[in-house]
Scaffold this motif. Structure first.
Motif, PDB file in Angstrom:
ATOM      1  N   ARG A  16     -31.405  50.821  -6.253  1.00  0.00           N
ATOM      2  CA  ARG A  16     -32.250  51.941  -6.238  1.00  0.00           C
ATOM      3  C   ARG A  16     -32.791  52.010  -5.181  1.00  0.00           C
ATOM      4  NH1 ARG A  16     -36.577  50.822 -10.742  1.00  0.00           N
ATOM      5  NH2 ARG A  16     -37.283  49.587  -8.808  1.00  0.00           N
ATOM      6  N   ALA A  17     -33.325  50.962  -4.375  1.00  0.00           N
ATOM      7  CA  ALA A  17     -34.219  51.049  -3.416  1.00  0.00           C
ATOM      8  C   ALA A  17     -33.253  51.446  -1.925  1.00  0.00           C
ATOM      9  CB  ALA A  17     -34.899  49.666  -3.080  1.00  0.00           C
ATOM     10  N   PHE A  18     -31.997  51.087  -2.043  1.00  0.00           N
ATOM     11  CA  PHE A  18     -31.196  51.414  -0.937  1.00  0.00           C
ATOM     12  C   PHE A  18     -31.743  50.527   0.215  1.00  0.00           C
ATOM     13  CE2 PHE A  18     -30.418  55.341  -3.324  1.00  0.00           C
ATOM     14  CZ  PHE A  18     -29.145  55.252  -3.394  1.00  0.00           C
ATOM     15  N   GLY A  19     -32.010  49.357   0.108  1.00  0.00           N
ATOM     16  CA  GLY A  19     -32.401  48.313   1.108  1.00  0.00           C
ATOM     17  C   GLY A  19     -33.739  48.829   1.751  1.00  0.00           C
ATOM     18  N   ARG A  20     -34.509  49.449   0.995  1.00  0.00           N
ATOM     19  CA  ARG A  20     -35.791  49.953   1.600  1.00  0.00           C
ATOM     20  C   ARG A  20     -37.157  49.649   0.712  1.00  0.00           C
ATOM     21  NH1 ARG A  20     -35.722  53.589   5.993  1.00  0.00           N
ATOM     22  NH2 ARG A  20     -33.589  54.444   6.303  1.00  0.00           N
ATOM     23  N   CYS A  21     -37.972  49.241   1.217  1.00  0.00           N
ATOM     24  CA  CYS A  21     -39.339  48.938   0.481  1.00  0.00           C
ATOM     25  C   CYS A  21     -39.805  50.083  -0.288  1.00  0.00           C
ATOM     26  CB  CYS A  21     -40.332  48.290   1.596  1.00  0.00           C
ATOM     27  SG  CYS A  21     -42.043  48.293   0.493  1.00  0.00           S
ATOM     28  N   GLU A  22     -40.076  49.949  -1.342  1.00  0.00           N
ATOM     29  CA  GLU A  22     -40.280  51.110  -2.359  1.00  0.00           C
ATOM     30  C   GLU A  22     -41.628  51.679  -2.045  1.00  0.00           C
ATOM     31  OE1 GLU A  22     -37.748  51.546  -6.041  1.00  0.00           O
ATOM     32  OE2 GLU A  22     -38.117  49.283  -5.961  1.00  0.00           O
ATOM     33  N   ARG A  23     -42.389  50.930  -1.262  1.00  0.00           N
ATOM     34  CA  ARG A  23     -43.846  51.569  -0.925  1.00  0.00           C
ATOM     35  C   ARG A  23     -43.718  52.210   0.601  1.00  0.00           C
ATOM     36  NH1 ARG A  23     -49.046  49.355   1.384  1.00  0.00           N
ATOM     37  NH2 ARG A  23     -50.398  50.807   0.591  1.00  0.00           N
ATOM     38  N   CYS A  24     -43.308  51.525   1.339  1.00  0.00           N
ATOM     39  CA  CYS A  24     -43.445  51.855   2.820  1.00  0.00           C
ATOM     40  C   CYS A  24     -42.277  52.620   3.225  1.00  0.00           C
ATOM     41  CB  CYS A  24     -43.962  50.732   3.813  1.00  0.00           C
ATOM     42  SG  CYS A  24     -42.624  49.696   4.240  1.00  0.00           S
ATOM     43  N   LEU A  25     -41.234  52.464   2.459  1.00  0.00           N
ATOM     44  CA  LEU A  25     -39.781  52.807   2.795  1.00  0.00           C
ATOM     45  C   LEU A  25     -39.091  52.471   3.997  1.00  0.00           C
ATOM     46  CD1 LEU A  25     -40.643  56.733   2.031  1.00  0.00           C
ATOM     47  CD2 LEU A  25     -39.741  54.834   0.418  1.00  0.00           C
ATOM     48  N   LYS A  26     -39.646  51.291   4.671  1.00  0.00           N
ATOM     49  CA  LYS A  26     -38.944  50.725   5.802  1.00  0.00           C
ATOM     50  C   LYS A  26     -37.797  49.789   5.332  1.00  0.00           C
ATOM     51  CE  LYS A  26     -43.219  50.613   8.346  1.00  0.00           C
ATOM     52  NZ  LYS A  26     -44.209  49.676   9.028  1.00  0.00           N
ATOM     53  N   PRO A  27     -36.778  49.836   6.007  1.00  0.00           N
ATOM     54  CA  PRO A  27     -35.654  48.853   5.488  1.00  0.00           C
ATOM     55  C   PRO A  27     -36.212  47.361   5.497  1.00  0.00           C
ATOM     56  CG  PRO A  27     -35.060  50.437   7.407  1.00  0.00           C
ATOM     57  CD  PRO A  27     -36.495  50.709   7.431  1.00  0.00           C
ATOM     58  N   THR A  28     -35.669  46.626   4.578  1.00  0.00           N
ATOM     59  CA  THR A  28     -35.942  45.273   4.445  1.00  0.00           C
ATOM     60  C   THR A  28     -34.945  44.619   3.744  1.00  0.00           C
ATOM     61  OG1 THR A  28     -37.669  43.716   3.587  1.00  0.00           O
ATOM     62  CG2 THR A  28     -37.391  45.704   2.166  1.00  0.00           C
ATOM     63  N   LEU A  29     -34.221  43.757   4.493  1.00  0.00           N
ATOM     64  CA  LEU A  29     -33.325  42.867   3.744  1.00  0.00           C
ATOM     65  C   LEU A  29     -33.918  41.641   3.367  1.00  0.00           C
ATOM     66  CD1 LEU A  29     -30.605  43.054   6.408  1.00  0.00           C
ATOM     67  CD2 LEU A  29     -30.858  44.175   4.251  1.00  0.00           C
ATOM     68  N   SER A  30     -35.374  41.235   3.683  1.00  0.00           N
ATOM     69  CA  SER A  30     -35.890  40.165   3.141  1.00  0.00           C
ATOM     70  C   SER A  30     -36.977  40.520   2.156  1.00  0.00           C
ATOM     71  CB  SER A  30     -36.670  39.251   4.192  1.00  0.00           C
ATOM     72  OG  SER A  30     -37.636  40.109   4.745  1.00  0.00           O
ATOM     73  N   GLY A  31     -36.778  41.562   1.334  1.00  0.00           N
ATOM     74  CA  GLY A  31     -37.683  41.900   0.503  1.00  0.00           C
ATOM     75  C   GLY A  31     -38.088  41.151  -0.805  1.00  0.00           C
ATOM     76  N   HIS A  32     -38.803  41.518  -1.768  1.00  0.00           N
ATOM     77  CA  HIS A  32     -39.079  40.844  -2.905  1.00  0.00           C
ATOM     78  C   HIS A  32     -39.206  41.499  -3.999  1.00  0.00           C
ATOM     79  CE1 HIS A  32     -42.059  38.092  -0.296  1.00  0.00           C
ATOM     80  NE2 HIS A  32     -40.788  38.136   0.138  1.00  0.00           N
ATOM     81  N   HIS A  33     -38.665  41.125  -5.378  1.00  0.00           N
ATOM     82  CA  HIS A  33     -38.877  41.727  -6.368  1.00  0.00           C
ATOM     83  C   HIS A  33     -40.227  41.564  -6.970  1.00  0.00           C
ATOM     84  CE1 HIS A  33     -34.206  41.107  -6.253  1.00  0.00           C
ATOM     85  NE2 HIS A  33     -34.407  42.353  -6.918  1.00  0.00           N
ATOM     86  N   HIS A  34     -41.157  42.643  -7.184  1.00  0.00           N
ATOM     87  CA  HIS A  34     -42.239  42.741  -7.571  1.00  0.00           C
ATOM     88  C   HIS A  34     -42.466  42.885  -9.150  1.00  0.00           C
ATOM     89  CE1 HIS A  34     -46.452  43.190  -7.709  1.00  0.00           C
ATOM     90  NE2 HIS A  34     -46.387  44.505  -7.869  1.00  0.00           N
ATOM     91  N   HIS A  35     -42.912  42.342  -9.737  1.00  0.00           N
ATOM     92  CA  HIS A  35     -43.288  42.603 -11.228  1.00  0.00           C
ATOM     93  C   HIS A  35     -44.447  43.792 -11.411  1.00  0.00           C
ATOM     94  CE1 HIS A  35     -40.872  39.080 -11.873  1.00  0.00           C
ATOM     95  NE2 HIS A  35     -40.747  39.678 -13.085  1.00  0.00           N
ATOM     96  N   ARG A  36     -44.322  44.828 -11.609  1.00  0.00           N
ATOM     97  CA  ARG A  36     -45.530  45.642 -11.693  1.00  0.00           C
ATOM     98  C   ARG A  36     -46.507  45.185 -12.809  1.00  0.00           C
ATOM     99  NH1 ARG A  36     -43.235  51.106 -13.100  1.00  0.00           N
ATOM    100  NH2 ARG A  36     -44.946  52.191 -12.349  1.00  0.00           N
ATOM    101  N   ARG A  37     -46.116  44.736 -13.963  1.00  0.00           N
ATOM    102  CA  ARG A  37     -47.173  44.096 -14.696  1.00  0.00           C
ATOM    103  C   ARG A  37     -47.114  42.679 -14.418  1.00  0.00           C
ATOM    104  NH1 ARG A  37     -45.145  45.609 -20.719  1.00  0.00           N
ATOM    105  NH2 ARG A  37     -46.086  47.497 -21.035  1.00  0.00           N
ATOM    106  N   PRO A  38     -48.231  42.173 -13.674  1.00  0.00           N
ATOM    107  CA  PRO A  38     -48.465  40.916 -13.097  1.00  0.00           C
ATOM    108  C   PRO A  38     -48.201  39.939 -14.123  1.00  0.00           C
ATOM    109  CG  PRO A  38     -50.185  42.206 -12.511  1.00  0.00           C
ATOM    110  CD  PRO A  38     -49.473  43.187 -13.386  1.00  0.00           C
ATOM    111  N   LYS A  39     -47.371  38.832 -13.732  1.00  0.00           N
ATOM    112  CA  LYS A  39     -46.961  37.738 -14.562  1.00  0.00           C
ATOM    113  C   LYS A  39     -48.086  36.707 -14.768  1.00  0.00           C
ATOM    114  CE  LYS A  39     -43.707  36.060 -12.598  1.00  0.00           C
ATOM    115  NZ  LYS A  39     -42.516  35.080 -12.171  1.00  0.00           N
ATOM    116  N   GLY A  40     -49.081  36.709 -13.808  1.00  0.00           N
ATOM    117  CA  GLY A  40     -50.100  35.764 -14.012  1.00  0.00           C
ATOM    118  C   GLY A  40     -51.292  36.471 -14.772  1.00  0.00           C
TER     119      GLY A  40
END
Length: 118
Positions: A16-40
């Motif tokens: 879905r992100a096409f290799g881009r950060c879904e916030r800043c839209l910069k390409p990122t191959l070393s991105g992270h899967h972030h849980h929108r509902r914080p696990k903690g």
């Protein structure tokens, strides 16, 4: 074994992100899967914790930003507090370009919220 995001869900989020950060839209191959509902904050006990709509692909900087700035992250949809009573399907994300999009569980961006069935 640790509670891990299923591989198909990881692939849908990254696709879905096409290799881009879904916030800043910069390409990122070393991105992270972030849980929108914080696990903690109780999110790790929810059965839909690894749903695609609950996950976003963020660059390391924006992932740190989301956890360090939960109020701002909630305002832009990158955190969905359980206290809000809202499901991630109902909460759009707004990236730094000002684009607002809802997420579905099939790995797509929508122009309006998907129906919550649970």
């Amino acid at each position: 074994m640790a509670d891990q995001i299923p591989r198909p869900n990881r692939q849908l989020v990254q696709g879905r992100a096409f290799g881009r950060c879904e916030r800043c839209l910069k390409p990122t191959l070393s991105g992270h899967h972030h849980h929108r509902r914080p696990k903690g904050l109780g999110g790790s006990r929810l059965p839909d914790r690894h749903d695609v709509a609950n996950l976003v692909w963020l660059c390391p900087e924006d992932h740190r930003w989301a956890h360090a700035n939960p109020r701002a992250a909630a305002e832009s949809g990158f955190i969905v507090p359980r206290s809000s009573g809202r499901h991630p399907l109902e909460v759009p994300i707004t990236n730094l370009a000002g684009e607002t999009k809802w997420l579905d569980n099939e790995g797509q961006y929508l122009n309006e919220p998907a129906e919550v069935t649970s």
